[in-house]
Motif scaffolding. Structure first.
Motif, PDB file in Angstrom:
ATOM      1  N   LEU A  10       0.839  -1.206   0.000  1.00 22.86           N
ATOM      2  CA  LEU A  10       0.000   0.000   0.000  1.00 22.86           C
ATOM      3  C   LEU A  10       0.871   1.252   0.000  1.00 22.86           C
ATOM      4  CD1 LEU A  10      -2.883   1.285   0.458  1.00 22.86           C
ATOM      5  CD2 LEU A  10      -2.423   1.063   2.900  1.00 22.86           C
ATOM      6  N   GLU A  11       0.469   2.260  -0.769  1.00 22.23           N
ATOM      7  CA  GLU A  11       1.158   3.562  -0.789  1.00 22.23           C
ATOM      8  C   GLU A  11       0.100   4.649  -0.630  1.00 22.23           C
ATOM      9  OE1 GLU A  11       3.111   6.166  -0.354  1.00 22.23           O
ATOM     10  OE2 GLU A  11       4.709   5.070  -1.411  1.00 22.23           O
ATOM     11  N   THR A  12       0.201   5.426   0.456  1.00 24.27           N
ATOM     12  CA  THR A  12      -0.846   6.429   0.703  1.00 24.27           C
ATOM     13  C   THR A  12      -0.345   7.859   0.505  1.00 24.27           C
ATOM     14  OG1 THR A  12      -0.285   6.380   3.037  1.00 24.27           O
ATOM     15  CG2 THR A  12      -2.138   4.999   2.352  1.00 24.27           C
ATOM     16  N   ARG A  13       0.912   8.009   0.059  1.00 27.02           N
ATOM     17  CA  ARG A  13       1.467   9.375  -0.054  1.00 27.02           C
ATOM     18  C   ARG A  13       1.252   9.987  -1.429  1.00 27.02           C
ATOM     19  NH1 ARG A  13       7.379   8.159   1.353  1.00 27.02           N
ATOM     20  NH2 ARG A  13       6.763   6.236   0.309  1.00 27.02           N
ATOM     21  N   CYS A  14       0.396   9.373  -2.262  1.00 28.76           N
ATOM     22  CA  CYS A  14       0.183   9.880  -3.624  1.00 28.76           C
ATOM     23  C   CYS A  14      -1.282  10.172  -3.866  1.00 28.76           C
ATOM     24  CB  CYS A  14       0.662   8.856  -4.648  1.00 28.76           C
ATOM     25  SG  CYS A  14       2.319   8.284  -4.351  1.00 28.76           S
ATOM     26  N   PRO A  15      -1.877  11.074  -3.076  1.00 26.32           N
ATOM     27  CA  PRO A  15      -3.278  11.390  -3.306  1.00 26.32           C
ATOM     28  C   PRO A  15      -3.513  11.843  -4.743  1.00 26.32           C
ATOM     29  CG  PRO A  15      -2.463  12.402  -1.299  1.00 26.32           C
ATOM     30  CD  PRO A  15      -1.287  11.860  -2.011  1.00 26.32           C
ATOM     31  N   PRO A  16      -4.670  11.817  -5.347  1.00 27.43           N
ATOM     32  CA  PRO A  16      -5.920  11.690  -4.604  1.00 27.43           C
ATOM     33  C   PRO A  16      -6.304  10.259  -4.212  1.00 27.43           C
ATOM     34  CG  PRO A  16      -6.354  12.085  -6.930  1.00 27.43           C
ATOM     35  CD  PRO A  16      -4.871  12.158  -6.761  1.00 27.43           C
ATOM     36  N   PHE A  17      -5.591   9.230  -4.659  1.00 23.37           N
ATOM     37  CA  PHE A  17      -6.032   7.867  -4.341  1.00 23.37           C
ATOM     38  C   PHE A  17      -4.930   7.074  -3.641  1.00 23.37           C
ATOM     39  CE2 PHE A  17      -7.631   9.015  -8.645  1.00 23.37           C
ATOM     40  CZ  PHE A  17      -8.923   9.323  -8.270  1.00 23.37           C
ATOM     41  N   PRO A  18      -5.285   6.243  -2.657  1.00 24.75           N
ATOM     42  CA  PRO A  18      -4.302   5.286  -2.150  1.00 24.75           C
ATOM     43  C   PRO A  18      -3.953   4.295  -3.265  1.00 24.75           C
ATOM     44  CG  PRO A  18      -6.371   5.162  -0.899  1.00 24.75           C
ATOM     45  CD  PRO A  18      -6.593   6.132  -2.003  1.00 24.75           C
ATOM     46  N   LEU A  19      -2.703   3.865  -3.317  1.00 28.00           N
ATOM     47  CA  LEU A  19      -2.267   2.962  -4.382  1.00 28.00           C
ATOM     48  C   LEU A  19      -1.925   1.588  -3.798  1.00 28.00           C
ATOM     49  CD1 LEU A  19       0.272   5.392  -6.166  1.00 28.00           C
ATOM     50  CD2 LEU A  19      -2.157   5.086  -6.702  1.00 28.00           C
ATOM     51  N   ARG A  20      -2.106   0.564  -4.604  1.00 29.09           N
ATOM     52  CA  ARG A  20      -1.647  -0.785  -4.247  1.00 29.09           C
ATOM     53  C   ARG A  20      -0.769  -1.286  -5.376  1.00 29.09           C
ATOM     54  NH1 ARG A  20      -2.926  -2.972   0.936  1.00 29.09           N
ATOM     55  NH2 ARG A  20      -4.905  -2.101   1.593  1.00 29.09           N
ATOM     56  N   GLN A  21       0.232  -2.070  -5.025  1.00 26.54           N
ATOM     57  CA  GLN A  21       1.146  -2.561  -6.057  1.00 26.54           C
ATOM     58  C   GLN A  21       0.698  -3.938  -6.545  1.00 26.54           C
ATOM     59  OE1 GLN A  21       5.231  -3.417  -4.989  1.00 26.54           O
ATOM     60  NE2 GLN A  21       5.947  -2.285  -6.768  1.00 26.54           N
ATOM     61  N   LEU A  22       0.408  -4.007  -7.852  1.00 21.39           N
ATOM     62  CA  LEU A  22      -0.014  -5.270  -8.458  1.00 21.39           C
ATOM     63  C   LEU A  22       0.896  -5.561  -9.640  1.00 21.39           C
ATOM     64  CD1 LEU A  22      -2.168  -7.580  -8.730  1.00 21.39           C
ATOM     65  CD2 LEU A  22      -3.454  -6.046 -10.227  1.00 21.39           C
ATOM     66  N   SER A  23       1.502  -6.727  -9.648  1.00 15.88           N
ATOM     67  CA  SER A  23       2.401  -7.142 -10.735  1.00 15.88           C
ATOM     68  C   SER A  23       3.443  -6.072 -11.054  1.00 15.88           C
ATOM     69  CB  SER A  23       1.603  -7.479 -11.992  1.00 15.88           C
ATOM     70  OG  SER A  23       0.649  -8.453 -11.728  1.00 15.88           O
ATOM     71  N   GLY A  24       3.964  -5.432 -10.022  1.00 12.13           N
ATOM     72  CA  GLY A  24       5.036  -4.452 -10.219  1.00 12.13           C
ATOM     73  C   GLY A  24       4.550  -3.044 -10.524  1.00 12.13           C
ATOM     74  N   PHE A  25       3.261  -2.818 -10.614  1.00 13.56           N
ATOM     75  CA  PHE A  25       2.733  -1.487 -10.951  1.00 13.56           C
ATOM     76  C   PHE A  25       1.867  -0.957  -9.808  1.00 13.56           C
ATOM     77  CE2 PHE A  25       3.643  -3.432 -15.024  1.00 13.56           C
ATOM     78  CZ  PHE A  25       4.270  -2.401 -15.708  1.00 13.56           C
ATOM     79  N   TRP A  26       2.022   0.357  -9.529  1.00 15.30           N
ATOM     80  CA  TRP A  26       1.192   0.998  -8.511  1.00 15.30           C
ATOM     81  C   TRP A  26      -0.113   1.454  -9.161  1.00 15.30           C
ATOM     82  CZ3 TRP A  26       2.252   0.565  -3.534  1.00 15.30           C
ATOM     83  CH2 TRP A  26       3.566   0.304  -3.142  1.00 15.30           C
ATOM     84  N   LEU A  27      -1.216   0.934  -8.669  1.00 12.06           N
ATOM     85  CA  LEU A  27      -2.526   1.266  -9.247  1.00 12.06           C
ATOM     86  C   LEU A  27      -3.444   1.777  -8.147  1.00 12.06           C
ATOM     87  CD1 LEU A  27      -3.004  -2.018 -11.323  1.00 12.06           C
ATOM     88  CD2 LEU A  27      -2.215   0.189 -12.179  1.00 12.06           C
ATOM     89  N   PRO A  28      -4.367   2.710  -8.503  1.00 10.83           N
ATOM     90  CA  PRO A  28      -5.314   3.159  -7.468  1.00 10.83           C
ATOM     91  C   PRO A  28      -6.062   1.959  -6.888  1.00 10.83           C
ATOM     92  CG  PRO A  28      -5.493   4.517  -9.436  1.00 10.83           C
ATOM     93  CD  PRO A  28      -4.589   3.365  -9.788  1.00 10.83           C
ATOM     94  N   GLU A  29      -6.076   1.900  -5.572  1.00 14.85           N
ATOM     95  CA  GLU A  29      -6.710   0.765  -4.893  1.00 14.85           C
ATOM     96  C   GLU A  29      -8.160   0.578  -5.351  1.00 14.85           C
ATOM     97  OE1 GLU A  29      -7.334   1.347  -0.647  1.00 14.85           O
ATOM     98  OE2 GLU A  29      -6.771  -0.738  -0.318  1.00 14.85           O
ATOM     99  N   MET A  30      -8.835   1.742  -5.558  1.00 16.56           N
ATOM    100  CA  MET A  30     -10.264   1.661  -5.877  1.00 16.56           C
ATOM    101  C   MET A  30     -10.553   0.968  -7.217  1.00 16.56           C
ATOM    102  SD  MET A  30     -10.989   5.243  -7.633  1.00 16.56           S
ATOM    103  CE  MET A  30     -12.434   4.500  -8.138  1.00 16.56           C
ATOM    104  N   ILE A  31      -9.562   0.881  -8.118  1.00 17.95           N
ATOM    105  CA  ILE A  31      -9.878   0.251  -9.405  1.00 17.95           C
ATOM    106  C   ILE A  31      -9.587  -1.254  -9.423  1.00 17.95           C
ATOM    107  CG2 ILE A  31      -9.440   2.372 -10.740  1.00 17.95           C
ATOM    108  CD1 ILE A  31      -6.980   0.548 -11.872  1.00 17.95           C
ATOM    109  N   LEU A  32      -8.949  -1.752  -8.362  1.00 15.26           N
ATOM    110  CA  LEU A  32      -8.483  -3.140  -8.434  1.00 15.26           C
ATOM    111  C   LEU A  32      -9.620  -4.152  -8.575  1.00 15.26           C
ATOM    112  CD1 LEU A  32      -5.464  -3.054  -5.986  1.00 15.26           C
ATOM    113  CD2 LEU A  32      -5.442  -3.080  -8.473  1.00 15.26           C
ATOM    114  N   SER A  33     -10.733  -3.885  -7.905  1.00 20.82           N
ATOM    115  CA  SER A  33     -11.859  -4.819  -8.064  1.00 20.82           C
ATOM    116  C   SER A  33     -12.370  -4.751  -9.501  1.00 20.82           C
ATOM    117  CB  SER A  33     -12.979  -4.493  -7.076  1.00 20.82           C
ATOM    118  OG  SER A  33     -13.365  -3.147  -7.256  1.00 20.82           O
ATOM    119  N   GLY A  34     -12.271  -3.552 -10.103  1.00 22.69           N
ATOM    120  CA  GLY A  34     -12.697  -3.389 -11.497  1.00 22.69           C
ATOM    121  C   GLY A  34     -11.776  -4.119 -12.451  1.00 22.69           C
ATOM    122  N   VAL A  35     -10.488  -4.140 -12.137  1.00 19.67           N
ATOM    123  CA  VAL A  35      -9.534  -4.851 -12.997  1.00 19.67           C
ATOM    124  C   VAL A  35      -9.888  -6.329 -13.016  1.00 19.67           C
ATOM    125  CG1 VAL A  35      -7.104  -5.491 -13.291  1.00 19.67           C
ATOM    126  CG2 VAL A  35      -7.695  -3.177 -12.563  1.00 19.67           C
ATOM    127  N   ALA A  36     -10.147  -6.863 -11.838  1.00 15.79           N
ATOM    128  CA  ALA A  36     -10.514  -8.281 -11.769  1.00 15.79           C
ATOM    129  C   ALA A  36     -11.791  -8.537 -12.564  1.00 15.79           C
ATOM    130  CB  ALA A  36     -10.708  -8.680 -10.309  1.00 15.79           C
TER     131      ALA A  36
END
Ligand code: A3P
Length: 303
Positions: A10-36
């Motif tokens: 988790l990375e929270t220092r890059c507003p406006p969205f918290p980020l999560r790292q998936l497969s080497g890429f930082w993505l907004p946490e809120m879109i991860l369910s959409g990616v799946a």
């Protein structure tokens, strides 16, 4: 995937969205369910067009150009009531991973939103190439992808200023680690392997010669500019309609927010090449160039 999301870095220092790292890429946490969701349930059409980019690399401009070019019969670019004069480009072209992300949390049917779009559908994504659904990138699929890349130094500064606007002074940037240039590299390599399916555009080149790039875009999207249109000045009118000044002035961008609550006006700033010089020291720039050159070495891509 839903169970996996909270376990990702988790990375929270890059507003406006918290980020999560998936497969080497930082993505907004809120879109991860959409990616799946798009991975398992998105049904591509053969003529779908994806506009892809790393954030702050010219996404909004590419959306406007693609929309204006593709819909020029229905919406002549000189029309004072053209949708791009009334609405933000993000309201004219939907994000790919966003409707599914938003409706996964509210239980809505995002598939219906995509199903209702007329063909050819144009969808935008910030996903790296390696995270696009297999059904979209399979050699057997005829979907096309247009990627816009930008000098990473300018994308970094643009992202940093954008992020700073949305947060306190602790912001560290729009992405993390190496993901900007790895994002670029993924699409670059695919554009070399499958140039008929992946068109690779460079922001600086678009600034230098927008008309030629509009013609390339039109050709690639399957709606080439005719000789008559060229003579009638259609390309120049599209370029003017989608210029930074014109979009900045438009009614839809002077106020209002996107569906994520981001001010429409904040997508339009300077729109030039080399603005990083006002924000990075020569040492910082040289360090970044060194890192990027290392990643891109041997790829044939330079900035
Ligand atoms: P700057 O912050 O350097 O000015 P994105 O659309 O991917 O978020 O990228 C935003 C960047 O593209 C911003 O760069 C913005 O000013 C620039 N931009 C937006 N619309 C543009 C346009 N029509 N022409 C050129 N640049 C544009």
């Amino acid at each position: 995937m839903a169970k996996l999301i909270p376990t990702l870095p988790l990375e929270t220092r890059c507003p406006p969205f918290p980020l999560r790292q998936l497969s080497g890429f930082w993505l907004p946490e809120m879109i991860l369910s959409g990616v799946a969701a798009v991975h398992t349930r998105f049904e591509p059409r053969p003529d779908d067009i994806f506009l892809a980019s790393f954030p702050k690399s010219g996404t909004t401009w590419l959306k406007a150009l693609a929309f204006a070019t593709l819909n020029r019969a229905e919406h002549p670019p000189s029309d004072p009531g053209h949708p791009l004069r009334l609405r933000n480009p993000h309201d004219c072209v939907s994000f790919f991973e966003l409707p599914s992300a938003l409706s996964e949390s509210t239980g809505g049917a995002w598939e219906d939103v995509f199903e209702a779009l007329p063909s050819p559908r144009v969808l935008t994504t910030h996903l790296p190439y390696s995270l696009l659904p297999e059904r979209v990138v399979a050699d057997s699929c005829s979907c096309r992808v247009v990627y816009v890349c930008r000098d990473p130094k300018d994308a970094l500064v643009s992202g940093w200023l954008f992020t700073k606007k949305h947060t306190a002074a602790t912001a560290k940037g729009a992405g993390g680690d190496d993901d900007d240039w790895l994002h670029v590299l993924g699409y670059w390599e695919e554009s070399r392997r499958r140039p008929d399916k992946v068109l690779f555009l460079q922001y600086e080149e678009m600034l230098r010669d927008p008309a030629t790039n509009v013609k390339r875009l039109a050709e690639f999207m399957g709606c080439p500019i005719t000789v008559e249109e060229e003579t009638a000045g259609t390309v120049d009118t599209v370029v003017e309609l989608c210029s930074l000044d014109s979009l900045k002035r438009s009614k839809g961008n002077r106020s209002g927010t996107t569906n994520l609550g981001i001010e429409n006006a904040s997508f339009f700033r300077k729109g030039v090449a080399g603005n990083w010089r006002n924000h990075l020291t020569p040492e910082m720039a040289a360090r970044l160039d060194e890192i990027v050159d290392g990643v891109l070495q041997g790829s044939g891509l330079t900035f």
